[in-house]
Design a protein around this motif. Sequence first.
Motif, mmCIF file in Angstrom:
data_model
loop_
_atom_site.group_PDB
_atom_site.id
_atom_site.type_symbol
_atom_site.label_atom_id
_atom_site.label_comp_id
_atom_site.label_asym_id
_atom_site.label_seq_id
_atom_site.Cartn_x
_atom_site.Cartn_y
_atom_site.Cartn_z
ATOM 1 N N CYS A 48 -40.899 -24.506 -10.134
ATOM 2 C CA CYS A 48 -40.320 -25.614 -9.375
ATOM 3 C C CYS A 48 -41.239 -25.977 -8.209
ATOM 4 C CB CYS A 48 -38.941 -25.229 -8.842
ATOM 5 S SG CYS A 48 -38.106 -26.552 -7.923
ATOM 6 N N ARG A 63 -30.471 -31.447 -6.925
ATOM 7 C CA ARG A 63 -31.413 -31.177 -5.843
ATOM 8 C C ARG A 63 -32.468 -32.260 -5.700
ATOM 9 N NH1 ARG A 63 -30.909 -25.816 -4.325
ATOM 10 N NH2 ARG A 63 -31.974 -26.529 -2.431
ATOM 11 N N ASP A 77 -29.278 -27.685 -9.855
ATOM 12 C CA ASP A 77 -29.237 -26.288 -9.443
ATOM 13 C C ASP A 77 -28.051 -25.621 -10.145
ATOM 14 O OD1 ASP A 77 -28.942 -23.845 -8.121
ATOM 15 O OD2 ASP A 77 -29.613 -24.663 -6.203
ATOM 16 N N ARG A 80 -25.677 -23.561 -7.838
ATOM 17 C CA ARG A 80 -24.753 -24.362 -7.032
ATOM 18 C C ARG A 80 -23.697 -25.033 -7.901
ATOM 19 N NH1 ARG A 80 -26.515 -27.739 -1.698
ATOM 20 N NH2 ARG A 80 -24.406 -28.133 -0.928
ATOM 21 N N PRO A 86 -27.071 -21.811 -3.468
ATOM 22 C CA PRO A 86 -28.146 -22.546 -4.137
ATOM 23 C C PRO A 86 -29.451 -21.751 -4.180
ATOM 24 C CG PRO A 86 -27.718 -23.461 -1.959
ATOM 25 C CD PRO A 86 -26.629 -22.472 -2.222
ATOM 26 N N LEU A 109 -32.518 -25.727 -12.467
ATOM 27 C CA LEU A 109 -33.178 -24.834 -11.515
ATOM 28 C C LEU A 109 -32.552 -23.450 -11.591
ATOM 29 C CD1 LEU A 109 -35.080 -24.340 -9.073
ATOM 30 C CD2 LEU A 109 -33.268 -25.274 -7.610
#
Length: 306
Positions: A48, A63, A77, A80, A86, A109
């Motif tokens: 990332c 995000r 994410d 989250r 997160p 993510l």
Amino acid sequence: MAEDKTLQEVMTRTSLSNSNQMEMLTFRLTDGQLYGINVFKIIEIVECPRRLDRLPYSNPAVRGVVDFRGNAITVIDLARSIGLQPVDFINTLGYLVVCEYNNQLNAFLVSSPEVLLTRSWGDIKKPNGFEAPSLVAIAYDDNQEMVLLLDIEGILSEIVGLADDFDTNLLEQERAFLRGKHVLLVDDSNAALMMMRNTLSQLGMEITEYHSAVRALEDISGRVMGDKLPDFNLIISDIEMPGMDGFTFTRSFRALEGFGGIPVILHSSMSNPTNEMKAHEAGATAFIPKFDPNVLVRQVYSCLSS
């Protein structure tokens, strides 16, 4: 590096396909728990970037966006999205698992990719009383650590939204033909069942839902044992399900006496030619990718009117 090896294995094994097995990539989120996702949905795994372009007024789990091969794709994410802390991709290394779901690319993510596992669908279970909106089933890795399988369709439905309305150009005689027809929906995802239910109920169709192919087959087999005529006109089944996959379900259903004329539509978020070929080999009448309500309605009418 272990991550590099994992990436190479994913790229190699995404070309594999087995009708009764699931290839899953395991990864960890911010709680340290092991999670899993079907490897056939994965396009690539990349580190990332430290900076993402934010999207104003988006869901907190979004995000931002990232450039992937010239396309801007949404970064979600996963931690989250299921209520965890997160992933801190700015101060620590994070990874993007780029996947195709419902003909749409998204980047998920995660904290760290782990290993690839091959499991029979029969080894992937949804225990009794197991209810969590973002989870569909559990499995175990080679060290007997529990792997939680995420309901990606449900997560996407909640975060980015998936349409369930169809075009209104269906002829009235076609609507009248579908009205009152009884369809069995078989899918382990609550989100997928809800979207199909919302679409087909607009046509006045009667709907019976099953969260398990095993349970659906047991009920249908019970009709055979009781010499009952089928009271349904169509089956729509997912392919990737714990306990029994859609290919096995279709072959087993086709082996029953008295149901030969009932069409079966298999659908999947993995919209590739291999799945379509295997669906027909298993005895399915049609294969459609998830989730386009217009394609669903057209295929339902086509199967029932043929």
